[in-house]
Design a protein around this motif. Structure first.
Motif, PDB file in Angstrom:
ATOM      1  N   GLN A  99       0.138 -15.149  10.828  1.00  0.00           N
ATOM      2  CA  GLN A  99       0.594 -14.079  11.710  1.00  0.00           C
ATOM      3  C   GLN A  99      -0.537 -13.081  11.961  1.00  0.00           C
ATOM      4  N   SER A 100      -0.572 -12.528  13.173  1.00  0.00           N
ATOM      5  CA  SER A 100      -1.633 -11.579  13.514  1.00  0.00           C
ATOM      6  C   SER A 100      -1.199 -10.128  13.314  1.00  0.00           C
ATOM      7  N   PHE A 101       0.099  -9.882  13.116  1.00  0.00           N
ATOM      8  CA  PHE A 101       0.585  -8.538  12.821  1.00  0.00           C
ATOM      9  C   PHE A 101       1.850  -8.667  11.977  1.00  0.00           C
ATOM     10  N   SER A 102       2.225  -7.586  11.327  1.00  0.00           N
ATOM     11  CA  SER A 102       3.360  -7.648  10.406  1.00  0.00           C
ATOM     12  C   SER A 102       4.541  -6.845  10.919  1.00  0.00           C
ATOM     13  N   ILE A 103       5.730  -7.308  10.596  1.00  0.00           N
ATOM     14  CA  ILE A 103       6.951  -6.553  10.807  1.00  0.00           C
ATOM     15  C   ILE A 103       7.815  -6.735   9.574  1.00  0.00           C
ATOM     16  N   LYS A 104       8.376  -5.648   9.078  1.00  0.00           N
ATOM     17  CA  LYS A 104       9.202  -5.741   7.879  1.00  0.00           C
ATOM     18  C   LYS A 104      10.358  -4.763   7.963  1.00  0.00           C
ATOM     19  N   THR A 105      11.451  -5.151   7.319  1.00  0.00           N
ATOM     20  CA  THR A 105      12.607  -4.284   7.172  1.00  0.00           C
ATOM     21  C   THR A 105      12.686  -3.854   5.718  1.00  0.00           C
ATOM     22  N   ASP A 106      12.794  -2.561   5.484  1.00  0.00           N
ATOM     23  CA  ASP A 106      12.887  -2.024   4.126  1.00  0.00           C
ATOM     24  C   ASP A 106      14.206  -1.283   3.969  1.00  0.00           C
ATOM     25  N   ILE A 107      14.917  -1.593   2.905  1.00  0.00           N
ATOM     26  CA  ILE A 107      16.116  -0.854   2.515  1.00  0.00           C
ATOM     27  C   ILE A 107      15.899  -0.416   1.068  1.00  0.00           C
ATOM     28  N   SER A 108      15.882   0.886   0.838  1.00  0.00           N
ATOM     29  CA  SER A 108      15.580   1.368  -0.508  1.00  0.00           C
ATOM     30  C   SER A 108      16.203   2.742  -0.712  1.00  0.00           C
ATOM     31  N   LYS A 109      15.975   3.305  -1.892  1.00  0.00           N
ATOM     32  CA  LYS A 109      16.511   4.621  -2.231  1.00  0.00           C
ATOM     33  C   LYS A 109      15.725   5.755  -1.583  1.00  0.00           C
ATOM     34  N   LYS A 110      14.470   5.513  -1.243  1.00  0.00           N
ATOM     35  CA  LYS A 110      13.657   6.593  -0.700  1.00  0.00           C
ATOM     36  C   LYS A 110      12.493   6.027   0.095  1.00  0.00           C
ATOM     37  N   PHE A 111      11.906   6.883   0.912  1.00  0.00           N
ATOM     38  CA  PHE A 111      10.733   6.504   1.689  1.00  0.00           C
ATOM     39  C   PHE A 111       9.516   6.367   0.766  1.00  0.00           C
ATOM     40  N   TYR A 112       8.503   5.642   1.259  1.00  0.00           N
ATOM     41  CA  TYR A 112       7.211   5.600   0.569  1.00  0.00           C
ATOM     42  C   TYR A 112       6.553   6.960   0.748  1.00  0.00           C
ATOM     43  N   SER A 113       6.413   7.705  -0.341  1.00  0.00           N
ATOM     44  CA  SER A 113       6.110   9.142  -0.217  1.00  0.00           C
ATOM     45  C   SER A 113       4.684   9.518  -0.609  1.00  0.00           C
ATOM     46  N   GLN A 114       3.749   8.589  -0.500  1.00  0.00           N
ATOM     47  CA  GLN A 114       2.357   8.916  -0.776  1.00  0.00           C
ATOM     48  C   GLN A 114       1.624   9.252   0.519  1.00  0.00           C
ATOM     49  N   TRP A 115       0.750  10.240   0.452  1.00  0.00           N
ATOM     50  CA  TRP A 115      -0.109  10.617   1.577  1.00  0.00           C
ATOM     51  C   TRP A 115      -1.128   9.513   1.751  1.00  0.00           C
ATOM     52  N   HIS A 116      -1.050   8.765   2.835  1.00  0.00           N
ATOM     53  CA  HIS A 116      -1.867   7.562   2.953  1.00  0.00           C
ATOM     54  C   HIS A 116      -2.261   7.334   4.418  1.00  0.00           C
ATOM     55  N   TYR A 117      -3.127   6.379   4.615  1.00  0.00           N
ATOM     56  CA  TYR A 117      -3.556   5.986   5.947  1.00  0.00           C
ATOM     57  C   TYR A 117      -3.906   4.513   5.902  1.00  0.00           C
ATOM     58  N   HIS A 118      -4.051   3.905   7.069  1.00  0.00           N
ATOM     59  CA  HIS A 118      -4.461   2.503   7.147  1.00  0.00           C
ATOM     60  C   HIS A 118      -5.039   2.254   8.539  1.00  0.00           C
ATOM     61  N   PRO A 119      -5.922   1.279   8.673  1.00  0.00           N
ATOM     62  CA  PRO A 119      -6.528   1.012   9.987  1.00  0.00           C
ATOM     63  C   PRO A 119      -5.530   0.494  11.006  1.00  0.00           C
ATOM     64  N   GLU A 120      -4.420  -0.079  10.544  1.00  0.00           N
ATOM     65  CA  GLU A 120      -3.401  -0.585  11.452  1.00  0.00           C
ATOM     66  C   GLU A 120      -2.623   0.556  12.118  1.00  0.00           C
ATOM     67  N   MET A 121      -2.254   0.363  13.372  1.00  0.00           N
ATOM     68  CA  MET A 121      -1.297   1.261  14.007  1.00  0.00           C
ATOM     69  C   MET A 121       0.088   0.959  13.425  1.00  0.00           C
ATOM     70  N   GLU A 122       0.939   1.970  13.409  1.00  0.00           N
ATOM     71  CA  GLU A 122       2.269   1.805  12.809  1.00  0.00           C
ATOM     72  C   GLU A 122       3.336   2.269  13.787  1.00  0.00           C
ATOM     73  N   LEU A 123       4.314   1.410  14.005  1.00  0.00           N
ATOM     74  CA  LEU A 123       5.506   1.769  14.770  1.00  0.00           C
ATOM     75  C   LEU A 123       6.671   1.655  13.807  1.00  0.00           C
ATOM     76  N   VAL A 124       7.346   2.776  13.525  1.00  0.00           N
ATOM     77  CA  VAL A 124       8.411   2.761  12.522  1.00  0.00           C
ATOM     78  C   VAL A 124       9.695   3.310  13.118  1.00  0.00           C
ATOM     79  N   TRP A 125      10.755   2.525  12.953  1.00  0.00           N
ATOM     80  CA  TRP A 125      12.089   2.936  13.369  1.00  0.00           C
ATOM     81  C   TRP A 125      12.874   3.275  12.107  1.00  0.00           C
ATOM     82  N   ILE A 126      13.199   4.553  11.941  1.00  0.00           N
ATOM     83  CA  ILE A 126      14.013   4.984  10.807  1.00  0.00           C
ATOM     84  C   ILE A 126      15.471   4.823  11.224  1.00  0.00           C
ATOM     85  N   ILE A 127      16.067   3.732  10.803  1.00  0.00           N
ATOM     86  CA  ILE A 127      17.455   3.456  11.161  1.00  0.00           C
ATOM     87  C   ILE A 127      18.387   4.390  10.402  1.00  0.00           C
ATOM     88  N   GLU A 128      18.077   4.573   9.124  1.00  0.00           N
ATOM     89  CA  GLU A 128      18.887   5.450   8.288  1.00  0.00           C
ATOM     90  C   GLU A 128      17.980   6.121   7.262  1.00  0.00           C
TER      91      GLU A 128
END
Length: 285
Positions: A14-43
């Motif tokens: 695959q040339s790009f990633s898509i993932k669905t996450d269901i958890s107790k909390k968001f990933y809460s570290q101050w971070h960055y990455h070279p990839e662009m990010e499109l995030v849909w917060i469903i809940e």
């Protein structure tokens, strides 16, 4: 803290990633990455720090975060208070390199403009959000060329829309000095946990073992703003959330947001939002 470089795992086919996450909390570290990010917060409800700005996040929020733009998503109460609280997100990560030849074509100047705008982060609204989130619902099930076509359709939809606005006022420089590791994470989490009470410069500078004067210089060099301004923005952001979601009085909201003086609350709230708390409350729907 220095924003941490996050490595996004990618399957070999695959040339790009898509993932669905269901958890107790968001990933809460101050971070960055070279990839662009499109995030849909469903809940999920909480606070996002993107570049130099703070926004409240909740159900059905769509955001685009540009390459190397530091960001952090923090759940209300960091997921620890309510057993039933969950977050559900669909996130796409991709690099522009996978589309380099395609983007060089003159017909794609609008997509290039979108990528440039995403360097400040974008909040996407209206019919554009509905169309893009519909693509995201199905993207995980697509394979081969159809996956890439759908990504291009998403980018084209966003590029042709004016239903998005920038989040950050400035791009932030990514620091790689190892001595900075975790410093801003510690500052941000301490502030988000304690903004409702008085925070002195000594309190916050002790968190990263600097003198108050050295702390002020450090924080401004990394974030392009004074810590006092950042703390005000956190408090006003929380006040906005309470004004939207509760029927508390203005006085109670002022106190719950860390303002011990109602006149100071009214003054700073209007400076930051352009409205008085009462005006904001009347237009919350």
């Amino acid at each position: 803290m220095k924003p941490q470089l996050q490595k996004i795992p990618l399957p070999v086919d695959q040339s790009f990633s898509i993932k669905t996450d269901i958890s107790k909390k968001f990933y809460s570290q101050w971070h960055y990455h070279p990839e662009m990010e499109l995030v849909w917060i469903i809940e999920g409800n909480g606070t996002a720090l993107i570049g130099d700005s703070i926004i409240n996040i909740g159900n059905d929020i769509l955001l685009m975060v540009g390459s190397d733009l530091p960001h952090l998503f923090r759940s209300d109460d960091d997921g620890s208070k309510y057993e039933s609280a969950i977050t559900e997100t669909i996130t796409v990560h991709f690099t522009t390199e996978i589309l380099s030849s395609f983007l060089a074509l003159p017909e794609n100047k609008n997509i290039l403009s979108l990528i440039e705008k995403s360097k400040l982060g974008l909040k996407i609204n209206g019919e554009t959000k509905r169309i893009v989130t519909n693509y995201l619902k199905h993207l995980s099930y697509m394979q081969n060329t159809q996956r890439l076509i759908s990504l291009l359709q998403i980018l084209n939809t966003l590029a042709e829309s004016d239903e998005h606005h920038p989040i950050s006022g400035n791009t932030l420089k990514v620091f790689t000095n190892k001595q900075d590791e975790n410093r801003l994470n510690r500052i941000y989490h301490y502030t988000l946990n304690n903004f409702h009470r008085e925070i002195t410069l000594k309190d916050i500078s002790d968190i990263i073992h600097l003198t108050p004067h050295a702390f002020c210089r450090y924080f401004k060099s990394r974030t392009k703003k004074k810590y006092s301004q950042f703390l005000l923005e956190v408090r006003v952001s929380h006040a906005c959330k309470l004004l939207k979601e509760t029927d508390f009085s203005i006085g109670v909201i002022s106190f719950e947001s860390g303002f011990m003086n109602l006149s100071n609350f009214n003054r700073h709230f209007k400076q930051i939002t352009g409205k008085t708390p009462l005006q904001y409350k009347k237009h919350r729907y």
